[in-house]
Design an enzyme around this catalytic site. Structure first.
Site, short mmCIF file in Angstrom:
data_model
loop_
_atom_site.label_atom_id
_atom_site.label_comp_id
_atom_site.label_asym_id
_atom_site.label_seq_id
_atom_site.Cartn_x
_atom_site.Cartn_y
_atom_site.Cartn_z
N GLU A 151 0.81 -1.23 0.00
CA GLU A 151 0.00 0.00 0.00
C GLU A 151 0.84 1.27 0.00
O GLU A 151 0.55 2.21 0.72
CB GLU A 151 -0.95 -0.01 1.21
N1 IFG Z 1 -4.43 -4.04 4.54
C1 IFG Z 1 -3.17 -3.51 5.09
C2 IFG Z 1 -2.97 -3.71 6.57
C3 IFG Z 1 -4.25 -3.67 7.39
C4 IFG Z 1 -5.27 -4.61 6.76
C5 IFG Z 1 -6.51 -4.75 7.64
C6 IFG Z 1 -2.05 -5.54 4.26
C7 IFG Z 1 -0.80 -6.15 3.70
C8 IFG Z 1 -5.62 -4.09 5.40
N2 IFG Z 1 -2.06 -4.18 4.39
O1 IFG Z 1 -2.99 -6.23 4.58
O2 IFG Z 1 -2.08 -2.69 7.05
O3 IFG Z 1 -4.75 -2.36 7.52
O4 IFG Z 1 -7.31 -5.84 7.23
#
Ligand code: IFG
Length: 528
Positions: free
Chosen positions: A338
């Site tokens: 992200e």
């Molecule tokens: N995605 C984000 C996390 C977390 C997650 C919560 C990943 C690799 C959503 N990144 O999962 O930081 O916020 O379900």
């Protein structure tokens, strides 16, 4: 301790008097060899060979086999509280007493490094393996073959019968992991130890700790002290709860505790995104030299290390060097997910400079699957977190280049998803995820271009935006974590939802007696 030994002795005499040394006829075993989770490879019951753990039983390991002795001591710690028996652990070649033997070597070669062979006869139990981790896996199976009361914290007067027969078992994939997010909410050392105990029951052998993110920095770094002084201070965490951090001593204690349960700790320092805690702790890390305010909300994708600043790479190298030096395990996870505030070109520039640092300090790179945009060494492990059935050309290319992929499909393995829309804890973006959703998938066909031979294993992440305690952790992890454990350990042929739900029902009483705060899913026929 003395009181318990006397009580144990009294119990022992009472039980012995009750039925002598042979297994009492009334003590039919509660559990069956086929009830084990994860499902073993081969199970051959022999009802004529039930073994009765009794007051005279001892645990035996070969003289000088230190790893085996440590497993023997662990087993004694599991069995003594509920039986009240002495269960001495002796290093000897043979024994005339009823014995639980943990033997290294002379097991069938096909069980490999992590497998075991468990034999139960009227004379005793023998667990054979080629390593301490194999013996430990056999011990977890033996624990499940005993009545649920074995999980009681105090002595219970009953026959401790183990069903007779043989189990030959070994894992389909070498890496079965769980991830715990300490950044969104910090969890204490005792809480993490409790979770490690929970994971060991199901042959999970890696604990990935998410140690830094936008809200908090959770690991002491001597060369950059404000990371924890500011980034790990009180009030850092979602909703301003859950501040705190692991000192190096805490981290060493957790690694030791995990190792004694055959788990390897995998540290993650997420970068270049998910870095507001570092950026708000050190103004000089920011491109404009201004530290942004700390963040306690749940937004993602707004932070980035400054790719064009030399200071950034001095910072990253110091962190990698110190984390690698304090980590006995082979992996160092650089996150990489992200990074929406980093341009694609800057992302690749950043990764090109920092990826070599992991190898420089003797570790094997892991990262969320976006890291596969960069050129990766074949030893690198992309961790896939899109939904099962997803497609990612970079991941497929990495697999084609020989990388092993760690599977964490969000719609199957993310333990922070709600079970259903009424679940108070958890998020919804990849869920809801009931137990059957966590179970119904196959790692060898979850990602296009990633076949059986490219799968390193599976891992169940638990992000802590909505998690505040070990009770919350256990509520979200159980019963879905055993489902993921079975995905990683059991042969594909041995996996069947109907069988799993029946077997899982028998674990409810174990969790009740062991104080595990689980979700009583309506999909499971819990007893009583
Ligand atoms: N995605 C984000 C996390 C977390 C997650 C919560 C990943 C690799 C959503 N990144 O999962 O930081 O916020 O379900």
């Amino acid at each position: 301790m003395r009181k318990r030994t006397i009580l144990g002795g009294v119990l022992a005499v009472a039980t012995l008097g009750m039925s002598g040394l042979a297994a009492p006829a009334t003590a039919a075993p509660d559990a069956r060899l086929a009830d084990v989770i994860p499902a073993p490879v081969e199970v051959r019951p022999n009802p004529a060979a039930d073994f009765w753990i009794n007051p005279a039983t001892q645990i035996r390991t070969q003289p000088g086999a230190k790893g085996a002795k440590r497993v023997g001591d662990y087993l004694a710690g599991v069995l003594r509280p509920a039986t009240g028996y002495p269960l001495p652990v002796a290093e000897s070649r043979y024994s005339v007493l009823p014995t639980i033997s943990l033997v290294l070597g002379d097991a069938e070669a096909r069980i490999g490094k992590q497998g075991y062979q468990l034999d139960v006869t009227r004379k005793g139990v023998t667990i054979r393996a080629n390593s301490a981790s194999g013996l430990f896996a056999g011990v977890q199976t033996l624990r499940q073959l005993l009545p649920a009361e074995i999980e009681s914290s105090g002595p219970r007067l009953r026959a401790w019968t183990v069903p007779g027969g043989r189990i030959l078992d070994y894992p389909r994939f070498g890496y079965r992991g769980a991830m715990l997010d300490l950044a969104r909410h910090f969890h204490t050392v005792p809480e993490i130890k409790r979770y490690i105990d929970d994971l060991a029951r199901y042959k999970i052998n890696h604990l990935h700790l998410h140690l830094a993110d936008d809200q908090g920095w959770r690991i002491q770094i001597d060369s950059w002290p404000k990371l924890t002084a500011v980034g790990g201070g009180q009030g850092t965490g979602v909703d301003g709860a859950g501040g705190g951090y692991l000192t190096k001593a805490d981290y060493a204690e957790l690694n030791e505790y995990a190792a004694a349960r055959q788990l390897t700790i995998v540290p993650e320092i997420d970068m270049p995104g998910h870095t507001n805690a570092a950026l708000s702790s050190y103004a000089e890390l920011n491109c404009d030299g201004v530290a942004p305010p700390p963040r306690t909300d749940m937004e993602v994708g707004y932070s980035s290390l400054c790719v064009g600043k030399e200071n950034t790479y001095a910072f990253v190298e110091d962190v990698i060097r110190e984390v690698a030096a304090m980590t006995p395990g082979p992996y160092l996870h650089l996150g990489g997910d992200e990074a929406e505030a980093t341009t694609d070109a800057d992302y690749r520039t950043f990764m090109r400079r920092v990826i070599p640092l992991v190898g420089k300090y003797g570790k094997r790179l892991a990262g969320w699957h976006e890291i596969a945009q960069a050129d990766l060494p074949a030893s690198a492990v992309p961790q896939f977190w899109d939904s099962a059935g997803g497609v990612d050309d970079n991941v497929a290319r990495a697999a084609g280049n020989g990388s092993k992929i760690l599977l964490s499909p969000a719609n199957k393995s993310y333990l922070d998803m709600k079970y259903n829309e009424n679940t108070e804890l958890g998020l919804t973006w990849a869920g809801p995820t009931e137990v059957r959703d966590a179970y119904d998938w196959d790692p060898a066909s979850a990602v296009r271009g990633v076949g059986e031979r490219s799968v390193l294993g599976v891992e169940a992440p638990l992000w802590s935006e909505t998690v505040r305690s070990i009770d919350d952790i256990e509520f979200l992890a159980f019963p879905r974590l055993p489902a993921i454990a079975e995905k990683g350990w059991s042969a594909k042929a041995g996996q069947d939802w109907e069988s799993f739900r029946q077997r899982l029902a028998g674990h409810g009483p174990r969790w009740d007696l062991g104080g595990v705060n689980y979700y009583r899913s309506p999909q499971i026929p819990w007893p009583g």
